[in-house]
Scaffold this motif. Structure first.
Motif, PDB file in Angstrom:
ATOM      1  N   GLY A  96       0.835  -1.196   0.000  1.00 59.52           N
ATOM      2  CA  GLY A  96       0.000   0.000   0.000  1.00 59.52           C
ATOM      3  C   GLY A  96       0.869   1.245   0.000  1.00 59.52           C
ATOM      4  N   PRO A  97       0.432   2.257   0.735  1.00 62.95           N
ATOM      5  CA  PRO A  97       1.148   3.541   0.698  1.00 62.95           C
ATOM      6  C   PRO A  97       2.434   3.590   1.530  1.00 62.95           C
ATOM      7  N   TYR A  98       2.748   2.524   2.272  1.00 57.42           N
ATOM      8  CA  TYR A  98       3.914   2.543   3.157  1.00 57.42           C
ATOM      9  C   TYR A  98       4.866   1.396   2.851  1.00 57.42           C
ATOM     10  N   GLY A  99       6.154   1.683   2.959  1.00 54.12           N
ATOM     11  CA  GLY A  99       7.180   0.678   2.739  1.00 54.12           C
ATOM     12  C   GLY A  99       7.456  -0.115   4.003  1.00 54.12           C
ATOM     13  N   VAL A 100       8.291  -1.117   3.874  1.00 53.85           N
ATOM     14  CA  VAL A 100       8.651  -1.993   4.987  1.00 53.85           C
ATOM     15  C   VAL A 100       9.184  -1.181   6.168  1.00 53.85           C
ATOM     16  N   ASP A 101      10.121  -0.284   5.923  1.00 54.87           N
ATOM     17  CA  ASP A 101      10.722   0.491   7.012  1.00 54.87           C
ATOM     18  C   ASP A 101       9.686   1.355   7.725  1.00 54.87           C
ATOM     19  N   GLU A 102       8.795   1.970   6.970  1.00 58.36           N
ATOM     20  CA  GLU A 102       7.763   2.815   7.581  1.00 58.36           C
ATOM     21  C   GLU A 102       6.815   1.993   8.442  1.00 58.36           C
ATOM     22  N   LEU A 103       6.478   0.792   7.993  1.00 60.88           N
ATOM     23  CA  LEU A 103       5.592  -0.076   8.777  1.00 60.88           C
ATOM     24  C   LEU A 103       6.263  -0.502  10.083  1.00 60.88           C
ATOM     25  N   VAL A 104       7.544  -0.832  10.009  1.00 63.50           N
ATOM     26  CA  VAL A 104       8.285  -1.225  11.213  1.00 63.50           C
ATOM     27  C   VAL A 104       8.395  -0.032  12.167  1.00 63.50           C
ATOM     28  N   GLU A 105       8.724   1.131  11.634  1.00 62.56           N
ATOM     29  CA  GLU A 105       8.822   2.338  12.469  1.00 62.56           C
ATOM     30  C   GLU A 105       7.501   2.650  13.160  1.00 62.56           C
ATOM     31  N   ALA A 106       6.387   2.311  12.520  1.00 63.18           N
ATOM     32  CA  ALA A 106       5.065   2.556  13.097  1.00 63.18           C
ATOM     33  C   ALA A 106       4.678   1.506  14.131  1.00 63.18           C
ATOM     34  N   GLY A 107       5.506   0.468  14.281  1.00 64.42           N
ATOM     35  CA  GLY A 107       5.236  -0.538  15.306  1.00 64.42           C
ATOM     36  C   GLY A 107       4.868  -1.914  14.822  1.00 64.42           C
ATOM     37  N   ALA A 108       4.908  -2.148  13.503  1.00 58.83           N
ATOM     38  CA  ALA A 108       4.610  -3.497  13.014  1.00 58.83           C
ATOM     39  C   ALA A 108       5.614  -4.478  13.613  1.00 58.83           C
ATOM     40  N   ASP A 109       5.119  -5.608  14.055  1.00 55.43           N
ATOM     41  CA  ASP A 109       5.995  -6.643  14.619  1.00 55.43           C
ATOM     42  C   ASP A 109       6.824  -7.302  13.536  1.00 55.43           C
ATOM     43  N   VAL A 110       6.261  -7.352  12.342  1.00 58.11           N
ATOM     44  CA  VAL A 110       6.962  -7.877  11.172  1.00 58.11           C
ATOM     45  C   VAL A 110       6.424  -7.142   9.956  1.00 58.11           C
ATOM     46  N   ALA A 111       7.276  -6.910   8.991  1.00 56.27           N
ATOM     47  CA  ALA A 111       6.832  -6.276   7.746  1.00 56.27           C
ATOM     48  C   ALA A 111       7.317  -7.117   6.577  1.00 56.27           C
ATOM     49  N   LEU A 112       6.389  -7.451   5.702  1.00 55.77           N
ATOM     50  CA  LEU A 112       6.666  -8.278   4.530  1.00 55.77           C
ATOM     51  C   LEU A 112       6.549  -7.418   3.279  1.00 55.77           C
ATOM     52  N   ARG A 113       7.263  -7.818   2.240  1.00 55.26           N
ATOM     53  CA  ARG A 113       7.152  -7.080   0.982  1.00 55.26           C
ATOM     54  C   ARG A 113       5.765  -7.222   0.383  1.00 55.26           C
ATOM     55  N   ASP A 114       5.199  -8.415   0.468  1.00 59.53           N
ATOM     56  CA  ASP A 114       3.846  -8.649  -0.017  1.00 59.53           C
ATOM     57  C   ASP A 114       3.333  -9.949   0.593  1.00 59.53           C
ATOM     58  N   LEU A 115       2.120 -10.326   0.252  1.00 56.31           N
ATOM     59  CA  LEU A 115       1.502 -11.509   0.850  1.00 56.31           C
ATOM     60  C   LEU A 115       2.116 -12.831   0.397  1.00 56.31           C
ATOM     61  N   THR A 116       2.913 -12.816  -0.655  1.00 57.97           N
ATOM     62  CA  THR A 116       3.554 -14.073  -1.063  1.00 57.97           C
ATOM     63  C   THR A 116       4.488 -14.573   0.035  1.00 57.97           C
ATOM     64  N   GLU A 117       4.961 -13.673   0.897  1.00 59.86           N
ATOM     65  CA  GLU A 117       5.853 -14.053   1.995  1.00 59.86           C
ATOM     66  C   GLU A 117       5.090 -14.520   3.242  1.00 59.86           C
ATOM     67  N   PHE A 118       3.789 -14.299   3.270  1.00 58.19           N
ATOM     68  CA  PHE A 118       3.018 -14.577   4.477  1.00 58.19           C
ATOM     69  C   PHE A 118       2.929 -16.062   4.848  1.00 58.19           C
ATOM     70  N   PRO A 119       2.624 -16.972   3.929  1.00 59.14           N
ATOM     71  CA  PRO A 119       2.507 -18.384   4.343  1.00 59.14           C
ATOM     72  C   PRO A 119       3.753 -18.928   5.023  1.00 59.14           C
ATOM     73  N   ALA A 120       4.928 -18.594   4.506  1.00 57.07           N
ATOM     74  CA  ALA A 120       6.178 -19.077   5.136  1.00 57.07           C
ATOM     75  C   ALA A 120       6.355 -18.452   6.516  1.00 57.07           C
ATOM     76  N   TRP A 121       6.038 -17.157   6.644  1.00 57.77           N
ATOM     77  CA  TRP A 121       6.122 -16.509   7.958  1.00 57.77           C
ATOM     78  C   TRP A 121       5.183 -17.174   8.946  1.00 57.77           C
ATOM     79  N   LEU A 122       3.945 -17.427   8.516  1.00 60.04           N
ATOM     80  CA  LEU A 122       2.944 -18.036   9.384  1.00 60.04           C
ATOM     81  C   LEU A 122       3.376 -19.441   9.794  1.00 60.04           C
ATOM     82  N   ALA A 123       3.933 -20.194   8.876  1.00 58.65           N
ATOM     83  CA  ALA A 123       4.388 -21.556   9.180  1.00 58.65           C
ATOM     84  C   ALA A 123       5.481 -21.550  10.237  1.00 58.65           C
ATOM     85  N   GLN A 124       6.355 -20.540  10.224  1.00 58.04           N
ATOM     86  CA  GLN A 124       7.415 -20.441  11.234  1.00 58.04           C
ATOM     87  C   GLN A 124       6.865 -20.041  12.595  1.00 58.04           C
ATOM     88  N   LEU A 125       5.763 -19.337  12.599  1.00 58.45           N
ATOM     89  CA  LEU A 125       5.163 -18.877  13.858  1.00 58.45           C
ATOM     90  C   LEU A 125       4.610 -20.056  14.625  1.00 58.45           C
TER      91      LEU A 125
END
Length: 190
Positions: free
Chosen positions: A161-190
């Motif tokens: 969307g309108p914010y990059g990875v660094d901006e999302l992390v600076e705003a407090g995101a616990d994790v920031a992904l480039r897009d949803l293609t990275e989400f399943p692998a992240w979720l599997a590790q959780l």
């Protein structure tokens, strides 16, 4: 801009508002900053409440025919929803978008979710997340990070969307992904 990309249709919808109300709003600028509810965005342009109501009403009226057909799923969206279910979770769509129009997008892509809540943004998203007992919330906007934090959920930002990875992390995101293609692998590790 988390699950869907409605930007081309949003530009057209703003062009239609411009034609109907003799305005000169920048559709590209509008589409680049999606997230907050439409009424809030229109107030930000300086319109008074009666005009905000007219603009929002007309936008919602034309939305199904102007925006829905031009909308594409974001890369990895369907797989991300499937990954949540495969992990035993429930899928929630909590959006600033008008709920009836959000439902049209879900129907268009054949996505069955456990709950859809529209017309909510930032901390109000946190209320819905708490009601549902959500442990994770994924979003592309700083308001999504606020909502996740308000609910005590893990805030997963996606930089589609309108914010990059660094901006999302600076705003407090616990994790920031480039897009949803990275989400399943992240979720599997959780």
């Amino acid at each position: 801009m988390t699950l869907i990309d409605p930007r081309p249709g949003m530009v057209r919808a703003i062009e239609a508002l411009n034609a109907e109300f003799a305005l000169s709003l920048d559709g590209e600028e509008f589409a680049a900053h999606l997230g907050p509810p439409l009424a809030d965005t229109m107030r930000g342009y300086g319109f008074d409440e009666p005009m905000v109501e007219q603009l929002v009403g007309h936008f919602r009226k034309i939305y199904p025919s102007v925006v829905v057909g031009l909308t594409e799923p974001m890369p990895g969206a369907e797989r991300a929803l499937d990954a949540v279910r495969e992990a035993g979770g429930r899928t929630l769509v909590i959006t600033g978008k008008y709920e009836a129009n959000a439902a049209l997008h879900l129907k268009a892509f054949g996505w069955d979710v456990d709950r859809l809540a529209g017309d909510v943004f930032a901390a109000a998203k946190g209320e819905v997340l708490r009601e549902e007992g959500a442990a994770i919330y994924v979003g592309d906007h700083l308001g999504d990070v606020v909502g996740a934090k308000a609910a005590g959920a893990v805030a997963v930002g996606v930089a589609t969307g309108p914010y990059g990875v660094d901006e999302l992390v600076e705003a407090g995101a616990d994790v920031a992904l480039r897009d949803l293609t990275e989400f399943p692998a992240w979720l599997a590790q959780l």
